[in-house]
Design an enzyme around this catalytic site. Structure first.
Site, PDB file in Angstrom:
ATOM      1  N   GLU A  83       0.856  -1.190   0.000  1.00 17.26           N
ATOM      2  CA  GLU A  83       0.000   0.000   0.000  1.00 17.26           C
ATOM      3  C   GLU A  83       0.889   1.237   0.000  1.00 17.26           C
ATOM      4  O   GLU A  83       1.217   1.780   1.042  1.00 17.26           O
ATOM      5  CB  GLU A  83      -0.942   0.020   1.214  1.00 17.26           C
ATOM      6  CG  GLU A  83      -2.190  -0.810   1.074  1.00 17.26           C
ATOM      7  CD  GLU A  83      -1.938  -2.281   1.415  1.00 17.26           C
ATOM      8  OE1 GLU A  83      -2.850  -3.086   1.249  1.00 17.26           O
ATOM      9  OE2 GLU A  83      -0.824  -2.621   1.836  1.00 17.26           O
ATOM     10  N   SER A  84       1.316   1.644  -1.190  1.00 15.90           N
ATOM     11  CA  SER A  84       2.065   2.889  -1.428  1.00 15.90           C
ATOM     12  C   SER A  84       3.564   2.764  -1.182  1.00 15.90           C
ATOM     13  O   SER A  84       4.170   1.815  -1.644  1.00 15.90           O
ATOM     14  CB  SER A  84       1.424   4.059  -0.681  1.00 15.90           C
ATOM     15  OG  SER A  84       0.110   4.280  -1.178  1.00 15.90           O
ATOM     16  N   CYS A  98      -1.993   3.754   1.879  1.00 19.73           N
ATOM     17  CA  CYS A  98      -3.398   3.904   1.533  1.00 19.73           C
ATOM     18  C   CYS A  98      -4.202   2.735   2.103  1.00 19.73           C
ATOM     19  O   CYS A  98      -3.750   2.033   3.004  1.00 19.73           O
ATOM     20  CB  CYS A  98      -3.551   3.984   0.017  1.00 19.73           C
ATOM     21  SG  CYS A  98      -2.848   2.570  -0.854  1.00 19.73           S
ATOM     22  N   SER A 246       1.938   1.302  -8.594  1.00 17.40           N
ATOM     23  CA  SER A 246       2.763   2.144  -7.730  1.00 17.40           C
ATOM     24  C   SER A 246       4.130   2.308  -8.355  1.00 17.40           C
ATOM     25  O   SER A 246       4.645   1.389  -9.010  1.00 17.40           O
ATOM     26  CB  SER A 246       2.923   1.524  -6.338  1.00 17.40           C
ATOM     27  OG  SER A 246       1.757   1.648  -5.580  1.00 17.40           O
ATOM     28  N   HIS A 267       0.889   6.775  -7.153  1.00 17.22           N
ATOM     29  CA  HIS A 267       0.064   5.628  -6.753  1.00 17.22           C
ATOM     30  C   HIS A 267      -1.308   5.757  -7.403  1.00 17.22           C
ATOM     31  O   HIS A 267      -1.906   6.832  -7.393  1.00 17.22           O
ATOM     32  CB  HIS A 267      -0.043   5.553  -5.231  1.00 17.22           C
ATOM     33  CG  HIS A 267       1.302   5.498  -4.575  1.00 17.22           C
ATOM     34  ND1 HIS A 267       2.081   4.370  -4.603  1.00 17.22           N
ATOM     35  CD2 HIS A 267       2.026   6.446  -3.941  1.00 17.22           C
ATOM     36  CE1 HIS A 267       3.229   4.622  -3.994  1.00 17.22           C
ATOM     37  NE2 HIS A 267       3.222   5.873  -3.587  1.00 17.22           N
TER      38      HIS A 267
END
Length: 360
Positions: A83-84, A98, A246, A267
């Site tokens: 996540e990112s 995120c 990403s 992202h």
């Protein structure tokens, strides 16, 4: 970003992913104000990159994400996360996550790691920011409400201040920072950050970031034109299954156009019902107009928020005036600016502006 992890705990939705990131940036110092010690006396010890990777991996489990790719240059380590992203340099940590991640839950163990492996004695600056969520009810404590996030941050920092810019009824952007005066006898390095947060994106552009149209991250990067946004970057990219993208970019050593220590990160959550793209970079520019225009031309959002942080030593100090004077065609399209706000802190100036496309 990563639509690979599906959040299905919403009884009203089969599939939803919160693209909005929580951005935590912390600067550390080895020289408390009022001391005469040279902050670079022990250069090898005073470095966040001394923290072992397995310690970062354990810390990120608390945040509810993991490392999936890595690149580095002489100035910075860059991690693509599930996540990112995370960036680690000598004195600064940037953690951008995120989905339903919980970055503020890792503050206590993070500060312990820094003390154990780096010798840094105190936190110099903190910036925690995020846009308003699409579905805040899906977040995990303390991230459901900004007031809850502020309450937790205040337990670690006794001089933090909280702000909400924009409209609380529609689009807004939250910020928590330490508004403290830096010691006048310490030489300060130029620092600036440009962030563009985009929603209501063009479906044809977003389709590039799916496995249906791109077989690899490299193909999506080239097909979309991302590699042209800021040239002379080392690109580390990842295309998720079945969609989501990403990338981290680090300045190439010796590139004349980019000073060492520059980064870029993008992202993308491409699903039409909740499409979201974030762009962030610290490249030093007296004007970001051309960069913003290239980003908007690449992703074609219906709405976006732009924020510019710049300290007194940065060449980007004129950007607030430029955004204030910009007309509706400055960024290459028919944009309506709904709001622009300025904050002058003790060490930084902030500009935050909200835009949407004119109705066709």
């Amino acid at each position: 970003m990563a639509a690979a992890i599906k959040e299905t705990n919403d009884p009203q939705s089969v599939h939803f992913f919160e693209g909005v990131e929580k951005l935590l940036e912390i600067w550390f110092t080895s020289r408390p104000c009022g001391t005469t010690e040279d902050p670079d006396t022990d250069k090898e010890k005073h470095d966040l990159r001394n923290i072992p990777r397995q310690k970062w991996e354990s810390l990120l489990k608390i945040v509810r994400c993991e490392i999936i790719s890595f690149c580095r240059n002489d100035q910075m380590d860059a991690y693509v996360l599930s996540e990112s992203s995370m960036f680690v340099s000598k004195r600064r940590l940037i953690l951008k996550t995120c989905g339903t991640t919980t970055p503020l839950q890792c503050l206590e163990p993070l500060l312990q790691l820094v003390e154990q492996y780096t010798g840094f004695e105190e936190v110099e600056d903190v910036f925690y920011s995020r846009k308003n969520y699409k579905k805040p009810e899906l977040q995990i404590s303390p991230h459901q409400a900004f007031e809850e996030e502020v309450a937790l941050l205040d337990t670690f920092f006794d001089d933090g201040e909280a702000y909400c810019l924009g409209s609380v009824d529609s689009d807004c952007w939250y910020l928590y920072t330490l508004n403290r005066q830096k010691c006048s006898d310490i030489k300060r390095e130029p620092d600036q950050t440009l962030e563009i947060l985009m929603t209501n994106l063009d479906p044809e552009v977003m389709a590039i970031f799916t496995r249906d149209l791109s077989s690899s991250a490299a193909e999506a990067t080239v097909k979309s034109g991302i590699e042209k946004l800021i040239p002379n970057m080392i690109i580390d990219d990842f295309l998720f299954e079945p969609c989501g993208y990403s990338m981290n970019g680090l300045s190439k050593s010796g590139a004349p156009e980019l000073p060492d220590g520059c980064y870029m990160t993008i992202h993308i959550t491409p699903e039409p019902d909740f499409s979201y793209v974030s762009f962030e970079s610290n490249i030093p520019q007296a004007s970001y107009t051309e960069v913003i225009r290239r980003v908007l031309d690449t992703f074609k959002p219906g709405k976006f928020v732009v924020t510019v942080f710049a300290n007194k030593e940065s060449v980007a100090t004129e950007m607030p005036r430029e955004l204030d004077q910009a007309d509706n065609f400055t960024f290459g399209g028919d944009w309506l600016r709904h709001d622009v706000q300025y904050c002058r802190f003790k060490n930084y100036d902030l500009t935050c502006a909200f835009y949407s496309k004119f109705p066709s």
